[in-house]
Design a protein around this motif. Structure first.
Motif, short mmCIF file in Angstrom:
data_model
loop_
_atom_site.label_atom_id
_atom_site.label_comp_id
_atom_site.label_asym_id
_atom_site.label_seq_id
_atom_site.Cartn_x
_atom_site.Cartn_y
_atom_site.Cartn_z
N ALA A 159 0.83 -1.20 0.00
CA ALA A 159 0.00 0.00 0.00
C ALA A 159 0.87 1.25 0.00
CB ALA A 159 -0.92 -0.01 1.22
N ALA A 160 1.94 1.23 0.79
CA ALA A 160 2.85 2.37 0.82
C ALA A 160 3.59 2.52 -0.50
CB ALA A 160 3.85 2.21 1.97
N GLY A 161 3.96 1.38 -1.10
CA GLY A 161 4.65 1.43 -2.39
C GLY A 161 3.79 2.03 -3.48
N LEU A 162 2.50 1.67 -3.48
CA LEU A 162 1.59 2.25 -4.46
C LEU A 162 1.43 3.74 -4.22
CD1 LEU A 162 -0.44 1.95 -6.80
CD2 LEU A 162 -2.19 1.42 -5.10
N PHE A 169 4.83 2.25 -10.53
CA PHE A 169 4.14 0.97 -10.32
C PHE A 169 3.18 0.68 -11.48
CE2 PHE A 169 0.63 -1.55 -8.58
CZ PHE A 169 1.29 -2.57 -7.92
N CYS A 170 2.35 1.67 -11.79
CA CYS A 170 1.34 1.46 -12.83
C CYS A 170 1.97 1.35 -14.22
CB CYS A 170 0.30 2.57 -12.78
SG CYS A 170 -0.68 2.57 -11.26
N ARG A 171 3.04 2.10 -14.45
CA ARG A 171 3.72 1.98 -15.74
C ARG A 171 4.33 0.59 -15.90
NH1 ARG A 171 6.51 6.45 -19.28
NH2 ARG A 171 7.26 5.14 -20.98
N LEU A 172 4.85 0.02 -14.83
CA LEU A 172 5.38 -1.34 -14.89
C LEU A 172 4.28 -2.31 -15.28
CD1 LEU A 172 7.54 -3.52 -14.36
CD2 LEU A 172 6.83 -3.48 -11.94
N LEU A 173 3.09 -2.15 -14.72
CA LEU A 173 1.98 -3.04 -15.08
C LEU A 173 1.59 -2.88 -16.54
CD1 LEU A 173 -0.29 -2.83 -11.89
CD2 LEU A 173 1.56 -4.44 -12.42
N TRP A 174 1.58 -1.65 -17.02
CA TRP A 174 1.31 -1.44 -18.45
C TRP A 174 2.29 -2.25 -19.29
CZ3 TRP A 174 -0.50 3.62 -21.07
CH2 TRP A 174 -1.62 4.13 -20.42
N ARG A 175 3.56 -2.18 -18.94
CA ARG A 175 4.60 -2.84 -19.74
C ARG A 175 4.50 -4.35 -19.64
NH1 ARG A 175 9.70 -4.30 -18.41
NH2 ARG A 175 9.73 -3.09 -16.48
N LEU A 176 4.27 -4.88 -18.44
CA LEU A 176 4.20 -6.33 -18.24
C LEU A 176 2.94 -6.92 -18.87
CD1 LEU A 176 5.35 -6.65 -14.52
CD2 LEU A 176 6.71 -7.09 -16.58
#
Length: 297
Positions: A159-162, A169-176
């Motif tokens: 939660a703290a990382g988000l 974080f969200c850009r990593l998910l887009w890429r993966l």
């Protein structure tokens, strides 16, 4: 055109295009995306006479809760209730509902529980209604691996990382999740601005905890969750779109068991998780198909 309307517990922000008296369609984005996912879909549908509504979900962009007392829940019942409230607020008795990820979940919930409000359904990755009672059971390691981000958000470190690194974080998910999609910095930045919503982190974290039975839901929504626990069939005409290059979801070969009406499953080659932004023509064509329309020559 950007508009806002009080709908249920939200002041929902949405874009509207096409003729005001056109056949209505609501396009719903997922996590971690926003209304810009439909920038190339909406004009295609508007050109075919659709009144196109593209809202920002709770916790995203300019959409806001009306009260500080409303739980910042991202549970499936909340997403469905928000969509139903938006249809009511806009005085739309029936619309084509189309979405993927969280948006696909909202669309499936309304199509399943209030089928008279859905003229047709386009859903990314099939039947998006969660079976929370079975969520704690281990699944295939390959599937577990793909859900690492959900498990990360179960703890306070996640939660703290988000909260602290949401753009990364969200850009990593887009890429993966879309390994073959080459989006640029400007494309990502347009959507990433929506993650600065003050309720984004709370809604996201609650969503990924509630679906595993790790967080309480909004008491007001318990009756809807009870109905969803029965895994209701979807009876309206429906098309499921599945990206063959999706880095997080895999098509369910038995998904048709959840659909009691006309149903078609389509696989999109070289397409990842962000279906409307990666394959806008295919997404728009599916909407036209379930609506009973065909593209103009």
């Amino acid at each position: 055109m950007l508009k806002q309307i009080e709908a249920g517990v939200l002041r929902t922000a949405f874009r509207e295009s096409g003729p005001p008296d056109g056949w209505p369609v609501v396009l719903l984005h997922g996590f971690p995306y926003d209304a810009h996912a439909y920038d190339e879909v909406a004009p295609r549908l508007a050109a075919q006479g659709a009144r196109v509504i593209v809202p920002w979900l709770r916790g995203y962009g300019p959409t806001r809760f009306l009260s500080l007392d409303t739980p910042r829940s991202g549970q499936q019942a909340a997403l469905g209730a928000d969509l139903l409230a938006l249809l009511d607020a806009l005085a739309i008795p029936q619309a084509v509902l189309a979405g993927y990820d969280w948006g696909g979940r909202a669309a499936c919930v309304v199509a399943a529980l209030w089928p008279d409000r859905a003229r047709g359904l386009v859903t990314g990755n099939g039947y998006n209604i969660q079976d929370i009672a079975k969520a704690g059971r281990p699944v295939a390691p390959e599937v577990e691996h793909r859900m690492w981000y959900q498990y990360y958000l179960h703890g306070e470190r996640g939660a703290a990382g988000l909260a602290e690194r949401r753009a990364e974080f969200c850009r990593l998910l887009w890429r993966l999740w879309s390994p073959e999609w080459r989006f640029d910095d400007a494309t990502y930045a347009r959507s990433a601005a929506s993650f600065e919503n003050p309720d984004f982190v709370a809604v996201v974290v609650q969503s990924y905890r509630h679906r595993f039975g790790l967080a309480e839901g909004d008491p007001v929504l318990e009756e809807i969750e009870r109905r969803l626990a029965a895994q209701p069939a979807i009876t309206v005409p429906a098309i499921s779109l599945d990206g063959e290059a999706d880095g997080v979801s895999r098509p369910d070969p038995e998904v048709a068991r959840h659909f009691a009406g006309p149903f078609e499953q389509r696989w999109l080659p070289h397409v990842g998780h962000n279906l409307p932004q990666e394959a806008p023509a295919a997404f728009a064509e599916a909407v036209l198909r379930v609506a009973g329309h065909r593209p103009a020559a």
